[in-house]
Motif scaffolding. Structure first.
Motif, PDB file in Angstrom:
ATOM      1  N   MET A   1       0.817  -1.208   0.000  1.00  0.00           N
ATOM      2  CA  MET A   1       0.000   0.000   0.000  1.00  0.00           C
ATOM      3  C   MET A   1       0.852   1.260   0.000  1.00  0.00           C
ATOM      4  O   MET A   1       0.329   2.339   0.100  1.00  0.00           O
ATOM      5  CB  MET A   1      -0.930   0.014   1.212  1.00  0.00           C
ATOM      6  N   SER A   2       2.169   1.113  -0.128  1.00  0.00           N
ATOM      7  CA  SER A   2       3.029   2.288  -0.028  1.00  0.00           C
ATOM      8  C   SER A   2       2.842   3.261  -1.191  1.00  0.00           C
ATOM      9  O   SER A   2       3.193   4.420  -1.074  1.00  0.00           O
ATOM     10  CB  SER A   2       4.489   1.863   0.064  1.00  0.00           C
ATOM     11  N   ASP A   3       2.296   2.790  -2.310  1.00  0.00           N
ATOM     12  CA  ASP A   3       2.089   3.701  -3.434  1.00  0.00           C
ATOM     13  C   ASP A   3       0.638   4.158  -3.551  1.00  0.00           C
ATOM     14  O   ASP A   3       0.306   4.968  -4.403  1.00  0.00           O
ATOM     15  CB  ASP A   3       2.553   3.055  -4.736  1.00  0.00           C
ATOM     16  N   VAL A   4      -0.227   3.635  -2.683  1.00  0.00           N
ATOM     17  CA  VAL A   4      -1.634   4.034  -2.697  1.00  0.00           C
ATOM     18  C   VAL A   4      -1.768   5.383  -1.999  1.00  0.00           C
ATOM     19  O   VAL A   4      -1.312   5.557  -0.873  1.00  0.00           O
ATOM     20  CB  VAL A   4      -2.516   2.971  -1.997  1.00  0.00           C
ATOM     21  N   LEU A   5      -2.374   6.338  -2.677  1.00  0.00           N
ATOM     22  CA  LEU A   5      -2.555   7.673  -2.113  1.00  0.00           C
ATOM     23  C   LEU A   5      -3.455   7.615  -0.885  1.00  0.00           C
ATOM     24  O   LEU A   5      -4.559   7.072  -0.941  1.00  0.00           O
ATOM     25  CB  LEU A   5      -3.173   8.599  -3.164  1.00  0.00           C
ATOM     26  N   LEU A   6      -2.976   8.157   0.222  1.00  0.00           N
ATOM     27  CA  LEU A   6      -3.780   8.294   1.439  1.00  0.00           C
ATOM     28  C   LEU A   6      -4.442   9.661   1.386  1.00  0.00           C
ATOM     29  O   LEU A   6      -3.764  10.684   1.293  1.00  0.00           O
ATOM     30  CB  LEU A   6      -2.896   8.182   2.680  1.00  0.00           C
ATOM     31  N   VAL A   7      -5.766   9.675   1.412  1.00  0.00           N
ATOM     32  CA  VAL A   7      -6.531  10.924   1.376  1.00  0.00           C
ATOM     33  C   VAL A   7      -7.167  11.100   2.753  1.00  0.00           C
ATOM     34  O   VAL A   7      -7.990  10.295   3.168  1.00  0.00           O
ATOM     35  CB  VAL A   7      -7.616  10.903   0.279  1.00  0.00           C
ATOM     36  N   VAL A   8      -6.744  12.143   3.456  1.00  0.00           N
ATOM     37  CA  VAL A   8      -7.261  12.441   4.791  1.00  0.00           C
ATOM     38  C   VAL A   8      -8.197  13.640   4.659  1.00  0.00           C
ATOM     39  O   VAL A   8      -7.769  14.716   4.231  1.00  0.00           O
ATOM     40  CB  VAL A   8      -6.108  12.738   5.781  1.00  0.00           C
ATOM     41  N   VAL A   9      -9.457  13.430   5.028  1.00  0.00           N
ATOM     42  CA  VAL A   9     -10.475  14.472   4.835  1.00  0.00           C
ATOM     43  C   VAL A   9     -10.890  15.041   6.189  1.00  0.00           C
ATOM     44  O   VAL A   9     -11.276  14.300   7.092  1.00  0.00           O
ATOM     45  CB  VAL A   9     -11.705  13.901   4.086  1.00  0.00           C
ATOM     46  N   ASP A  10     -10.806  16.346   6.313  1.00  0.00           N
ATOM     47  CA  ASP A  10     -11.221  17.087   7.499  1.00  0.00           C
ATOM     48  C   ASP A  10     -12.742  17.255   7.440  1.00  0.00           C
ATOM     49  O   ASP A  10     -13.254  18.186   6.817  1.00  0.00           O
ATOM     50  CB  ASP A  10     -10.504  18.441   7.486  1.00  0.00           C
ATOM     51  N   ALA A  11     -13.463  16.329   8.066  1.00  0.00           N
ATOM     52  CA  ALA A  11     -14.927  16.309   7.944  1.00  0.00           C
ATOM     53  C   ALA A  11     -15.553  17.623   8.372  1.00  0.00           C
ATOM     54  O   ALA A  11     -16.400  18.174   7.652  1.00  0.00           O
ATOM     55  CB  ALA A  11     -15.515  15.152   8.749  1.00  0.00           C
ATOM     56  N   ALA A  12     -15.171  18.147   9.527  1.00  0.00           N
ATOM     57  CA  ALA A  12     -15.798  19.373  10.032  1.00  0.00           C
ATOM     58  C   ALA A  12     -15.582  20.534   9.063  1.00  0.00           C
ATOM     59  O   ALA A  12     -16.508  21.308   8.794  1.00  0.00           O
ATOM     60  CB  ALA A  12     -15.246  19.712  11.413  1.00  0.00           C
ATOM     61  N   ASN A  13     -14.387  20.634   8.521  1.00  0.00           N
ATOM     62  CA  ASN A  13     -14.068  21.740   7.636  1.00  0.00           C
ATOM     63  C   ASN A  13     -14.787  21.607   6.294  1.00  0.00           C
ATOM     64  O   ASN A  13     -15.344  22.577   5.776  1.00  0.00           O
ATOM     65  CB  ASN A  13     -12.547  21.810   7.443  1.00  0.00           C
ATOM     66  N   VAL A  14     -14.814  20.405   5.747  1.00  0.00           N
ATOM     67  CA  VAL A  14     -15.470  20.198   4.457  1.00  0.00           C
ATOM     68  C   VAL A  14     -16.983  20.378   4.590  1.00  0.00           C
ATOM     69  O   VAL A  14     -17.607  21.061   3.786  1.00  0.00           O
ATOM     70  CB  VAL A  14     -15.110  18.815   3.875  1.00  0.00           C
ATOM     71  N   VAL A  15     -17.575  19.787   5.621  1.00  0.00           N
ATOM     72  CA  VAL A  15     -19.015  19.928   5.855  1.00  0.00           C
ATOM     73  C   VAL A  15     -19.364  21.402   6.069  1.00  0.00           C
ATOM     74  O   VAL A  15     -20.356  21.900   5.542  1.00  0.00           O
ATOM     75  CB  VAL A  15     -19.462  19.068   7.056  1.00  0.00           C
ATOM     76  N   GLY A  16     -18.535  22.111   6.812  1.00  0.00           N
ATOM     77  CA  GLY A  16     -18.793  23.514   7.119  1.00  0.00           C
ATOM     78  C   GLY A  16     -18.574  24.463   5.968  1.00  0.00           C
ATOM     79  O   GLY A  16     -18.885  25.654   6.076  1.00  0.00           O
ATOM     80  N   SER A  17     -18.057  23.953   4.850  1.00  0.00           N
ATOM     81  CA  SER A  17     -17.754  24.836   3.716  1.00  0.00           C
ATOM     82  C   SER A  17     -18.994  25.206   2.906  1.00  0.00           C
ATOM     83  O   SER A  17     -18.931  26.098   2.067  1.00  0.00           O
ATOM     84  CB  SER A  17     -16.722  24.161   2.795  1.00  0.00           C
ATOM     85  N   VAL A  18     -20.117  24.534   3.169  1.00  0.00           N
ATOM     86  CA  VAL A  18     -21.355  24.817   2.450  1.00  0.00           C
ATOM     87  C   VAL A  18     -22.463  25.064   3.477  1.00  0.00           C
ATOM     88  O   VAL A  18     -22.771  24.184   4.274  1.00  0.00           O
ATOM     89  CB  VAL A  18     -21.745  23.646   1.518  1.00  0.00           C
ATOM     90  N   PRO A  19     -23.063  26.251   3.468  1.00  0.00           N
ATOM     91  CA  PRO A  19     -24.105  26.567   4.463  1.00  0.00           C
ATOM     92  C   PRO A  19     -25.445  25.921   4.110  1.00  0.00           C
ATOM     93  O   PRO A  19     -26.375  26.592   3.670  1.00  0.00           O
ATOM     94  CB  PRO A  19     -24.173  28.091   4.419  1.00  0.00           C
ATOM     95  N   ASP A  20     -25.526  24.604   4.310  1.00  0.00           N
ATOM     96  CA  ASP A  20     -26.731  23.870   3.927  1.00  0.00           C
ATOM     97  C   ASP A  20     -27.523  23.353   5.128  1.00  0.00           C
ATOM     98  O   ASP A  20     -28.332  22.444   4.991  1.00  0.00           O
ATOM     99  CB  ASP A  20     -26.366  22.709   2.998  1.00  0.00           C
ATOM    100  N   GLY A  21     -27.280  23.937   6.301  1.00  0.00           N
ATOM    101  CA  GLY A  21     -27.988  23.500   7.505  1.00  0.00           C
ATOM    102  C   GLY A  21     -27.282  22.400   8.271  1.00  0.00           C
ATOM    103  O   GLY A  21     -27.848  21.843   9.205  1.00  0.00           O
ATOM    104  N   TRP A  22     -26.025  22.107   7.921  1.00  0.00           N
ATOM    105  CA  TRP A  22     -25.265  21.034   8.560  1.00  0.00           C
ATOM    106  C   TRP A  22     -25.233  21.182  10.076  1.00  0.00           C
ATOM    107  O   TRP A  22     -25.164  20.187  10.794  1.00  0.00           O
ATOM    108  CB  TRP A  22     -23.841  20.963   8.004  1.00  0.00           C
ATOM    109  N   TRP A  23     -25.299  22.416  10.590  1.00  0.00           N
ATOM    110  CA  TRP A  23     -25.171  22.658  12.036  1.00  0.00           C
ATOM    111  C   TRP A  23     -26.353  22.095  12.823  1.00  0.00           C
ATOM    112  O   TRP A  23     -26.249  21.892  14.019  1.00  0.00           O
ATOM    113  CB  TRP A  23     -25.017  24.157  12.309  1.00  0.00           C
TER     114      TRP A  23
END
Length: 121
Positions: A1-23
């Motif tokens: 797995m050393s060549d497999v891209l690890l994608v780390v997603v900041d859930a709070a930041n990504v969810v908060g980027s769109v004001p769709d009532g997520w709060w």
């Protein structure tokens, strides 16, 4: 797995980027993001990826699904993301967040960074 891209997603930041009532339902918003990532992956990224969605606060306890591992941060989500990047070794890492301080911290560890629109148009 050393060549497999690890994608780390900041859930709070990504969810908060769109004001769709997520709060009103932070956990539900994190689950919707998880499901979108599981279905769509990371647009524009060819090849295998491992997606890790880091949740904190009210979103803790969101379950992993095939294609997306969910990490519930015991404390700071940012600190957990930095730990994941630091533990990746020589593996390529992409961190998805708009948080400037987090971008600086993971960038110093060699991670590529991208904004929330990478996974949430």
């Amino acid at each position: 797995m050393s060549d497999v891209l690890l994608v780390v997603v900041d859930a709070a930041n990504v969810v908060g980027s769109v004001p769709d009532g997520w709060w009103r339902d932070r956990r539900g918003a994190a689950e919707r993001l998880r499901d979108r990532l599981a279905a769509d992956g990371v647009p524009g990224r060819a090849g295998a990826v491992e997606i890790v969605l880091v949740v904190e606060g009210a979103a803790r306890g969101v379950e992993s699904v095939p294609g997306v591992r969910v990490e519930s941060a015991a404390g700071s989500g940012d600190d957990r993301m930095v730990e994941l990047v630091a533990g990746a070794g020589e593996r390529p890492v992409l961190v998805v967040t708009a948080d400037r301080e987090l971008r600086r911290r993971v960038g110093e560890l060699g991670a590529e960074v991208a904004g929330p629109r990478t996974v949430r148009p």
